[in-house]
Design a protein around this motif. Structure first.
Motif, short mmCIF file in Angstrom:
data_model
loop_
_atom_site.label_atom_id
_atom_site.label_comp_id
_atom_site.label_asym_id
_atom_site.label_seq_id
_atom_site.Cartn_x
_atom_site.Cartn_y
_atom_site.Cartn_z
N LEU A 1 70.99 -118.62 27.50
CA LEU A 1 71.44 -117.77 26.39
C LEU A 1 72.83 -118.18 25.92
O LEU A 1 73.71 -117.36 25.67
N ASP A 2 73.04 -119.51 25.79
CA ASP A 2 74.37 -120.04 25.46
C ASP A 2 74.92 -119.52 24.14
O ASP A 2 76.10 -119.23 24.01
N GLY A 3 74.08 -119.38 23.13
CA GLY A 3 74.56 -119.00 21.80
C GLY A 3 74.71 -117.52 21.58
O GLY A 3 75.03 -117.09 20.47
N CYS A 4 74.48 -116.72 22.62
CA CYS A 4 74.55 -115.26 22.47
C CYS A 4 75.96 -114.75 22.69
O CYS A 4 76.76 -115.36 23.41
N GLY A 5 76.28 -113.63 22.09
CA GLY A 5 77.59 -113.04 22.22
C GLY A 5 77.59 -111.85 23.16
O GLY A 5 76.54 -111.32 23.53
N LEU A 6 78.79 -111.43 23.55
CA LEU A 6 78.94 -110.26 24.42
C LEU A 6 78.44 -109.02 23.69
O LEU A 6 78.73 -108.82 22.50
N TYR A 7 77.66 -108.20 24.39
CA TYR A 7 77.08 -106.95 23.89
C TYR A 7 75.95 -107.18 22.87
O TYR A 7 75.58 -106.26 22.14
N ASP A 8 75.42 -108.42 22.81
CA ASP A 8 74.24 -108.65 21.98
C ASP A 8 73.02 -107.98 22.63
O ASP A 8 72.91 -107.91 23.85
N VAL A 9 72.10 -107.52 21.79
CA VAL A 9 70.87 -106.89 22.27
C VAL A 9 69.85 -107.98 22.62
O VAL A 9 69.73 -108.98 21.91
N VAL A 10 69.11 -107.76 23.72
CA VAL A 10 68.06 -108.69 24.12
C VAL A 10 66.79 -107.92 24.44
O VAL A 10 66.83 -106.75 24.83
N ASP A 11 65.64 -108.59 24.25
CA ASP A 11 64.35 -108.08 24.71
C ASP A 11 64.06 -108.74 26.05
O ASP A 11 63.98 -109.96 26.13
N VAL A 12 63.90 -107.93 27.09
CA VAL A 12 63.80 -108.46 28.45
C VAL A 12 62.37 -108.36 28.97
O VAL A 12 61.77 -107.27 28.98
N GLY A 13 61.83 -109.48 29.44
CA GLY A 13 60.54 -109.49 30.12
C GLY A 13 59.35 -109.36 29.19
O GLY A 13 59.47 -109.29 27.96
N GLU A 14 58.17 -109.33 29.83
CA GLU A 14 56.92 -109.26 29.07
C GLU A 14 56.78 -107.94 28.32
O GLU A 14 56.12 -107.88 27.27
N LYS A 15 57.38 -106.86 28.86
CA LYS A 15 57.29 -105.56 28.20
C LYS A 15 58.32 -105.40 27.07
O LYS A 15 58.34 -104.38 26.41
#
Length: 601
Positions: A23-37
């Motif tokens: 996740l090199d291009g992501c910033g601090l406190y960016d939202v992510v979708d985690v896992g298959e769910k």
């Protein structure tokens, strides 16, 4: 919002804390979708593409190697028509919509719990709102952040201003559709930079909304609770804490303030509290009638329910969500009051997340940045000149739940650094069923001097009566220590009179029944009148006792019982009947005064 996605994969899982790489291009406190769910998460630490993520949903069953997708935007709320009257969790998922959208044909009754990965829109994008454009707005009109384009009648009690969002760079409207019926996704305006303006927009929860200038606080938040309004007032735009052990009435006091205070909008945050307490709020509030409008109080209330059985990470962000909602309505020129119940549970969430990230603990295991986080929350309160040119305020009332009622623990002590109104709940008062159980010895308000001018215009007696009553209660506390040693009969008559009048103040003024139709809300006129009558009785009774009158005769006058019963006997609109008690007080004490004056003569 950017549509570009960055993908990584999970390398480690520690409860709600997940580690991912790529996740090199992501910033601090960016939202992510985690896992298959596709659970909602937020990047809270970055180290050369190795991101630390806190997940806001239950992640039981998650495996290493599952995909993490970053949308390159911070955790944000959608702000627009449809917020008021809604019930959200800590990350703005509408609980009513989630409940109605669950599968009711399942054999397992799990409808009371959130399903991990379940999504729905925070605002109803299909609902049509009528937009009334402001006079003189047209294409080519100059605009600026906070510029009012028009209004939407959100509820019968709330008229929402549709303003140019603070992050819009354009200075001119090149397109404007005018008044009409729109959904929140319809474009109503366009700037010279092709920036689209809709009825709703997104705002990052950790970023304070801008304003022109911060103002002094000079007007009290009237709550209808006598011990608060008279003894320990809170200003509009002020900060207050309600610390107390289990069962001392923190939630009950916040409920009373939320129901009856004169704020334009209430944001109630149930942060880590028991589910039955939030259930009480959800069932009671829709049935309550706002004394100012005569309509349901839910028409000016937003609820955030994040109970103790919900994911701990969402508890941490729920306070930021609540304060962001409050700032949004403040920017329209409204006075908003936030009830945060409780900040201790929020601090415990910080402690758990900090422990899972293996950070160095400070006092009692809390992270070293606890004071900073508390300050960042309370400092977003205040009274301001908004970008739209009006004055608005956010008042914050945070409950604190110190273990064992110990006010020396870190959360209470650090909170005292950032608040100016301290309503300390007393265990002995709560055990004696004296509510609100706000102790008059440990409590204080630094706003009393600042709201004095406001009170002087309405009732000049407020300041003097407040000081006299507090002084008498402090004298009673000292005398109680003597009474415990030698008994009350050893005291001289004047000091026993102090004990009697202090009891009248406690029972007839400070104690307030939230379930009594008359006593649950007390107008400021009635508040001052009750205290004025009790203190007048004390002044004249003290004088006649000094002349030699028997204390028994002075304290057994029929008017003494009347003074204690005023609060529950006479409604707020029967001030003239309360004034009649003054005549009976004058008559009964006058007979004693004449009797002992003639004896002296």
């Amino acid at each position: 919002m950017s549509e570009q996605m960055i993908e990584g994969k999970i390398t480690r899982i520690s409860g709600p804390i997940v580690y991912a790489q790529g996740l090199d291009g992501c910033g601090l406190y960016d939202v992510v979708d985690v896992g298959e769910k596709r659970l909602i998460g937020e990047i809270i630490r970055q180290d050369k593409g190795n991101a630390t993520i806190q997940v806001y949903e239950e992640d039981t069953g998650m495996h290493l190697g599952e995909k993490v997708v970053c949308t390159q935007r911070p955790l944000s709320l959608r702000l627009g028509p449809g917020l008021v009257g809604n019930i959200y969790d800590g990350i703005q998922r509408p609980l009513k919509s989630l409940f109605s959208g669950q599968d009711k044909e399942s054999e397992i009754d799990d409808s009371a719990f959130l399903i991990p990965g379940q999504r729905t829109e925070p605002l109803d994008s299909s609902k049509v709102w009528h937009f009334d454009a402001a006079e003189g707005i047209s294409e080519g009109c100059k605009i600026y952040p906070g510029f009012v384009l028009g209004t939407v009648q959100e509820t019968p009690s709330i008229l929402q201003k549709i303003m140019v969002p603070p992050d819009i760079r354009g200075k001119k409207l090149v397109k404007f559709t005018g008044s009409g019926d729109y959904t929140i996704d319809d474009v109503i305006g366009l700037t010279e930079f092709d920036e689209e303006i809709r009825l709703a927009h997104y705002w990052a929860v950790r970023k304070p909304r801008p304003y022109k200038t911060k103002l002094g606080v000079s007007e009290p938040l009237i709550t209808g609770q006598r011990v608060i309004d008279v003894f320990f007032p809170l200003s509009k735009g002020g900060t207050a804490a309600i610390p107390g052990g289990f069962g001392t009435g923190k939630t009950m006091t916040q409920h009373a303030v939320a129901k009856w205070c004169d704020a334009d909008l209430i944001v109630y945050i149930g942060c880590g509290e028991r589910g039955n307490e939030m259930t009480e709020v959800l069932t009671e509030f829709p049935e309550l009638i706002d004394p100012r409008t005569g309509r349901s109080i839910m028409e000016r209330t937003i609820l955030i329910a994040n109970t103790s059985n919900m994911p701990v990470a969402a508890r941490e962000v729920s306070l930021y969500s609540g304060i962001t909602l409050a700032e949004y309505y403040r920017d329209m020129g409204m006075d908003v009051a936030i009830m945060a119940d409780s900040t201790s549970r929020w601090a415990e969430a910080l402690r758990e997340l900090s422990g899972r990230m293996e950070e160095m603990p400070a006092e009692e295991g809390f992270p070293a940045y606890l004071p900073t986080r508390l300050a960042s929350f309370y400092e977003r309160a205040g009274r301001v000149d908004t970008l739209c040119g009006q004055q608005g305020s956010v008042s914050v009332i945070g409950a604190v739940s110190p273990p064992g009622g110990d006010f020396s623990e870190p959360v209470t002590q650090h909170t005292k650094r950032f608040i100016r109104c301290f309503w300390a709940l007393d265990r002995e008062l709560a055990n004696a069923r004296h509510y609100p159980a706000i102790g008059w010895i440990d409590s204080y308000s630094e706003y009393a001097d600042e709201v004095r001018d406001w009170w002087e215009l309405r009732n000049p007696l407020w300041w003097q009566l407040r000081l006299q009553a507090l002084e008498l209660l402090k004298s009673e506390q000292k005398l109680e220590q003597i009474v415990r040693l030698i008994g009350p009969d050893a005291l001289p008559p004047q000091q026993r009179l102090v004990l009697k009048v202090a009891e009248m103040i406690k029972n007839g003024f400070l104690q307030q029944n939230a379930f009594d139709d008359i006593d649950k809300y007390c107008s400021i006129e009635k508040q001052i009148l009750i205290l004025d009558l009790i203190m007048e009785y004390y002044r004249r009774a003290d004088a006649v006792v000094k002349r030699g009158a028997l204390l028994m005769r002075v304290t057994s006058l029929p008017v003494c019982d009347e003074l204690v019963r005023i609060k529950m006997q006479y409604p707020n609109d029967q001030i003239e009947k309360i004034e009649e008690i003054r005549n009976r007080l004058d008559q009964q004490l006058g007979e004693l005064e004449r009797s002992y004056s003639s004896r002296r003569g």
